[in-house]
Design an enzyme around this catalytic site. Structure first.
Site, PDB file in Angstrom:
ATOM      1  N   ARG A 262       0.872  -1.184   0.000  1.00  0.00           N
ATOM      2  CA  ARG A 262       0.000   0.000   0.000  1.00  0.00           C
ATOM      3  C   ARG A 262       0.904   1.228   0.000  1.00  0.00           C
ATOM      4  NH1 ARG A 262       0.590   1.617   5.114  1.00  0.00           N
ATOM      5  NH2 ARG A 262       0.418  -0.003   6.692  1.00  0.00           N
ATOM      6  N   HIS A 266      -1.704   3.348   6.489  1.00  0.00           N
ATOM      7  CA  HIS A 266      -2.696   2.328   6.842  1.00  0.00           C
ATOM      8  C   HIS A 266      -4.105   2.931   6.906  1.00  0.00           C
ATOM      9  CE1 HIS A 266      -4.728  -0.856   9.053  1.00  0.00           C
ATOM     10  NE2 HIS A 266      -5.140   0.070   9.895  1.00  0.00           N
ATOM     11  N   TYR A 275       7.819   3.445  10.385  1.00  0.00           N
ATOM     12  CA  TYR A 275       8.120   2.010  10.281  1.00  0.00           C
ATOM     13  C   TYR A 275       8.594   1.545   8.907  1.00  0.00           C
ATOM     14  CZ  TYR A 275       3.266   1.965   8.521  1.00  0.00           C
ATOM     15  OH  TYR A 275       2.127   2.214   7.813  1.00  0.00           O
TER      16      TYR A 275
END
Ligand SMILES: Cc1ncc(C[n+]2csc(CCOP(=O)(O)OP(=O)(O)O)c2C)c(N)n1
Length: 357
Positions: A262, A266, A275
């Site tokens: 993606r 999120h 991250y």
């Protein structure tokens, strides 16, 4: 399933993902190219470009406070648009929260997707002829629903297939294993489609499972497992078509692991820089599912940059019109919410409604 015998220690080998269309738009596996007409190829491209533009607009609408929960989809257009493209209108979709494109391309009006995001109950009033459930927020719950629907098809001898979507995170849930197990035991016409986009919010795939792949999880359930390049829309269509045909022939369920990424966060309250690295994001942007289909179609003389620009404008106009329709829908009220739950409101809810009023 192979019935060959091996020594007493169970083992499996790494599996290579199916790839049909390379990142530079070349066919690398002639046997697996889906049989699509020029018009279907253009429609596929149209839907993928439309979906990305809608996603970009939806993120902005969310930031303006005009949408509620929204899970971005850019990067996953091949898995979402491609898998739905391979279905029949009568097949049933059980989605997770990120899977709105599959629902809309299966027939859910776009303004209802926006209403759902705004928490309005009318978002979930699915039209009679649209075979979908609304997205589950509970990770993995929809996997069981699809298995149950497929069980119904099998008992009623209906030539229909159920498909469900979850993520790499979802593949660690108990519901996931239970659904696969039942589907194996009863040879159900169901497709478990896992979009492995590398992360479950911040949890990287390396911390998700020690299995060789998610596709390997099919082995324990006695169903067929395949791993595919999820940035390759032809691999997606080919795998779903094959799984559908097998399901309709009574050969049971397939677990498809599609390896994808993606591009966006999120959700609208996530920061990817915490991250993952810019280098990693750059590597995945080289594999863009839309760019690779565009290259293929341009070489065939079926698509131009002007076409992309035209579709983007069309998508923006449609999103504007559909969000206005959602915003103009009568506001949700508690009595209205209660009345929309059952065909005839049960006595105890009538009492609660009266108390409230
Ligand atoms: C049962 C359950 N546990 C935890 C959560 C919180 N949660 C929301 S999204 C998410 C990550 C899911 O990741 P993945 O399945 O890989 O799907 P993706 O969001 O990457 O599409 C978690 C843990 C939840 N919604 N439901």
């Amino acid at each position: 399933m192979s019935k060959s015998r091996v020594p007493y220690e169970v083992y499996t080998e790494e599996v290579e993902a199916l790839s049909v269309l390379s990142p530079d738009g070349e066919i690398v596996n002639k046997d697996k190219v889906p049989n699509l007409s020029d018009d279907q190829l253009k429609e596929l491209m149209y839907r993928m470009v439309f979906t990305r533009t809608w996603d970009e607009r939806a993120i902005n609408l969310g930031r303006q406070g005009r949408l509620g929960f929204y899970a971005p989809v850019s990067g996953q257009e091949a898995t979402m648009v491609g898998s739905q493209f391979a279905l029949d209108k009568k097949d049933f979709i059980c989605p997770g929260y990120r899977d709105m494109p599959q629902l809309v391309w299966h027939g859910l009006p776009l303004y209802q997707a926006f209403l759902y995001s705004r928490g309005h109950q009318h978002g979930g009033q699915i039209p009679e002829d649209v075979n979908v459930l609304m997205p589950q927020i509970i990770i993995g719950a929809q996997v069981l629903h699809a298995m149950g629907i497929a069980m119904g098809y099998k008992l009623k001898k209906q030539q229909q297939v159920a498909i469900t979507y979850t993520g790499d995170g979802g593949s660690s849930e108990g519901d996931f294993y239970e659904a696969l197990n039942f589907a194996g035991v009863y040879k159900l016409p169901v497709i478990f489609f896992v979009q492995n986009n590398g992360y479950a919010i911040t949890t990287p795939f390396s911390k998700q499972t020690a299995a060789l792949s998610i596709a390997h999880k099919a082995v324990a359930a006695g169903i067929r497992g395949v791993k595919i390049d999820g940035m390759d829309v032809f691999a997606v269509i080919s795998a779903v078509e094959e799984a559908r045909e097998r399901a309709l022939k009574g050969e049971g369920a397939t677990l498809i692991e599609a390896v994808t990424y993606r591009y966006r966060p999120h959700s609208l309250s996530d920061d990817t820089s915490k991250y993952r690295t810019k280098e990693e994001e750059g590597e995945w942007s080289e594999k863009d599912p839309i760019a690779r289909l565009a290259k293929y179609l341009e070489k065939k003389g079926l698509w131009t940059e002007e076409d992309t620009a035209r579709v983007k404008e069309e998508a923006k106009a449609t999103v504007n019109e559909q969000i206005k329709k959602a915003e103009q829908t009568e506001k949700m009220t508690i009595p209205g919410l209660i009345d929309s739950m059952f065909e005839t409101t049960p006595k105890h809810l009538e009492e609660q409604k009266a108390d409230f009023q």
